[in-house]
Every structure is written in structure tokens, then in C-alpha cells.
Scaffold this active site. Structure first.
Site, PDB file in Angstrom:
ATOM      1  N   ARG A  87       1.044  12.540  -9.078  1.00 38.52           N
ATOM      2  CA  ARG A  87       1.486  11.180  -8.755  1.00 38.52           C
ATOM      3  C   ARG A  87       2.900  10.925  -9.248  1.00 38.52           C
ATOM      4  O   ARG A  87       3.632  10.131  -8.680  1.00 38.52           O
ATOM      5  CB  ARG A  87       0.586  10.155  -9.450  1.00 38.52           C
TER       6      ARG A  87
ATOM      7  N   GLU B  99       0.838  -1.199   0.000  1.00 42.53           N
ATOM      8  CA  GLU B  99       0.000   0.000   0.000  1.00 42.53           C
ATOM      9  C   GLU B  99       0.874   1.250   0.000  1.00 42.53           C
ATOM     10  O   GLU B  99       2.035   1.203   0.395  1.00 42.53           O
ATOM     11  CB  GLU B  99      -0.834  -0.097   1.276  1.00 42.53           C
TER      12      GLU B  99
ATOM     13  N   ASP C 215      -3.623   5.567   6.843  1.00 45.28           N
ATOM     14  CA  ASP C 215      -4.119   6.762   7.509  1.00 45.28           C
ATOM     15  C   ASP C 215      -5.042   6.295   8.647  1.00 45.28           C
ATOM     16  O   ASP C 215      -4.565   5.904   9.703  1.00 45.28           O
ATOM     17  CB  ASP C 215      -4.840   7.569   6.418  1.00 45.28           C
TER      18      ASP C 215
HETATM   19  P1  IMP Z   1      -7.199   4.932   5.236  1.00 46.35           P
HETATM   20  O1  IMP Z   1      -8.244   4.014   4.751  1.00 46.35           O
HETATM   21  O2  IMP Z   1      -7.759   6.087   6.023  1.00 46.35           O
HETATM   22  O3  IMP Z   1      -6.069   4.257   5.975  1.00 46.35           O
HETATM   23  O4  IMP Z   1      -6.617   5.666   3.992  1.00 46.35           O
HETATM   24  C1  IMP Z   1      -5.734   5.100   3.202  1.00 46.35           C
HETATM   25  C2  IMP Z   1      -5.787   5.660   1.798  1.00 46.35           C
HETATM   26  O5  IMP Z   1      -6.069   7.054   1.776  1.00 46.35           O
HETATM   27  C3  IMP Z   1      -4.436   5.501   1.214  1.00 46.35           C
HETATM   28  O6  IMP Z   1      -4.314   4.285   0.552  1.00 46.35           O
HETATM   29  C4  IMP Z   1      -4.309   6.676   0.286  1.00 46.35           C
HETATM   30  O7  IMP Z   1      -4.796   6.306  -0.973  1.00 46.35           O
HETATM   31  C5  IMP Z   1      -5.190   7.728   0.903  1.00 46.35           C
HETATM   32  N1  IMP Z   1      -4.415   8.723   1.680  1.00 46.35           N
HETATM   33  C6  IMP Z   1      -4.334   8.852   3.015  1.00 46.35           C
HETATM   34  N2  IMP Z   1      -3.531   9.868   3.379  1.00 46.35           N
HETATM   35  C7  IMP Z   1      -3.081  10.399   2.224  1.00 46.35           C
HETATM   36  C8  IMP Z   1      -2.179  11.480   1.932  1.00 46.35           C
HETATM   37  O8  IMP Z   1      -1.613  12.174   2.808  1.00 46.35           O
HETATM   38  N3  IMP Z   1      -1.961  11.718   0.616  1.00 46.35           N
HETATM   39  C9  IMP Z   1      -2.545  10.997  -0.383  1.00 46.35           C
HETATM   40  N4  IMP Z   1      -3.371   9.973  -0.157  1.00 46.35           N
HETATM   41  C10 IMP Z   1      -3.648   9.680   1.143  1.00 46.35           C
HETATM   42 MG    MG Z   2      -4.037   3.810  -1.344  1.00 44.14          MG
END
Ligand code: IMP
Ligand code: MG
Length: 173
Positions: free
Chosen positions: A163, A96, A100
Site C-alpha cells: 500500500r 474511493e 472495478d
Molecule cells: P468493485 O466493488 O468491484 O467496484 O471493487 C472495488 C474495490 O475492489 C476497490 O475499492 C478496491 O478496494 C478493490 N480493487 C478492485 N480492483 C483492484 C485492483 O486492481 N487492485 C487493488 N484493489 C482493487
Molecule cells: Mg476500495
């Protein structure tokens, strides 16, 4: 282009990929690794990292999204899971871009588990531990970072731009 501050340079990412590649090779002695790479953000990291894993690798790609045009996770995770290579009884490594809240990986891991692999490990390029809402056991972490929205090296800038930056940057507010 907006003003960006470099948080992790291309050299640092490449060096860390070599280190992680060695660690992962050791963890999978004598095994074939069934990589599940999360599109689109995880692709740059997947490519650089796996060049340094000295094991046989089979690649599957899945797609996940959790944002509705905001810089915080919506909590609504959409995963499109259509594997080219069957993972039942195989050793799976999920790769991954960033963790977050942990929701995406939590959801993805449940789906992967339902396919009955023999093992699952997780590798993420970036980890924002301070934002965690759901506990996820991560085996390999590139860099722990603070709670900042980062772009580049595969990461999305919500509108799909940036990206292709070769480093990880933070947008200056
Ligand atoms: P989670 O489900 O909250 O853990 O989010 C994970 C997904 O959110 C990651 O796979 C990223 O695609 C996106 N994401 C979270 N933080 C960032 C960031 O700071 N920049 C870009 N994408 C992010
Ligand atoms: Mg992601």
C-alpha cells in the site's frame, strides 16, 4: 518484492490531484464538503487530493471490502458504516481508490442516500470501465486504466502489502 511495472507515477498522481482539486473546488462553490473516504485503499488518494480542494471539508471514513482472497470482486460487499459527522442535508463527496465491478460504490451510495444528504458526488482515483457490472455515475476520475490488477498508492495487494508504494504499479506475471 515482486517485479513491478509503473503504471502511474507519483508525479502523475500529484499533478492529477491538483487538477481534480481545482475541479472539485469549482463544483462546491460556497459549500462545505462532507467527504466519505473508503478505507483502506482510498486513504492515500484522499489525503493528497483534499490538500488541493480549496473548500471547507469534514472527513468521515467508512470501511468496505469485497474480496475473498482473489483478484476479482466476490460480489459480496461488506461495508462498515459508522459516521462521526451526520450527513443529513449535507453535500457528500465519496472518495474511493478504484472502481472495478461497481458493486462497492453502488452499495455504498445506497447506504449514503438513506441518510438523506442534499447531494452525493463520487470521485475515484482509478476506474476500470471495462469491468463494470453495475452502472455507477462517477463525477471525478483520476485515471482510466485497463483491466489489470494494480497495487500501490493505498491499494491493497490482497495480503495487505504494498500500500505504501508511492506510485501505482502492475505486478508482472
Ligand atoms: P468493485 O466493488 O468491484 O467496484 O471493487 C472495488 C474495490 O475492489 C476497490 O475499492 C478496491 O478496494 C478493490 N480493487 C478492485 N480492483 C483492484 C485492483 O486492481 N487492485 C487493488 N484493489 C482493487
Ligand atoms: Mg476500495
Amino acid at each position: 518484492m515482486k517485479d513491478l511495472a509503473v503504471l502511474v507515477s507519483e508525479q502523475e498522481i500529484m499533478k492529477r490531484c491538483v487538477e481534480l482539486g481545482n475541479e472539485i473546488s469549482k463544483a462546491y462553490e460556497g459549500k462545505t464538503i462532507y467527504v466519505i473516504s473508503v478505507l483502506t485503499g482510498g486513504v492515500f488518494f484522499t489525503v493528497e487530493l483534499t490538500k488541493h480542494i480549496d473548500r471547507s471539508i469534514i472527513f468521515n471514513f467508512v470501511s468496505a471490502s469485497s474480496y475473498n482472497n482473489s483478484t476479482v470482486s466476490s460480489g459480496n460487499v461488506n461495508i462498515s458504516f459508522d459516521l462521526k459527522y451526520d450527513i443529513e442535508g449535507k453535500d457528500v463527496l465519496i472518495i474511493e481508490d478504484i472502481i472495478d465491478s461497481g458493486r462497492t460504490l453502488h452499495t455504498l451510495k445506497e447506504i449514503v442516500m438513506s441518510q438523506k444528504p442534499s447531494s452525493i458526488k463520487i470521485c475515484t482515483m482509478l476506474d476500470k470501465p471495462s469491468r463494470r457490472e453495475i452502472d455507477v455515475n462517477v463525477d471525478f476520475v483520476g485515471f482510466e486504466i485497463e483491466d489489470k490488477f494494480v497495487v500501490g498508492y493505498g491499494l491493497d495487494n490482497l495480503d495487505g502489502t504494498m500500500r505504501n508504494l508511492p506510485y501505482i504499479g502492475v505486478i508482472e506475471q
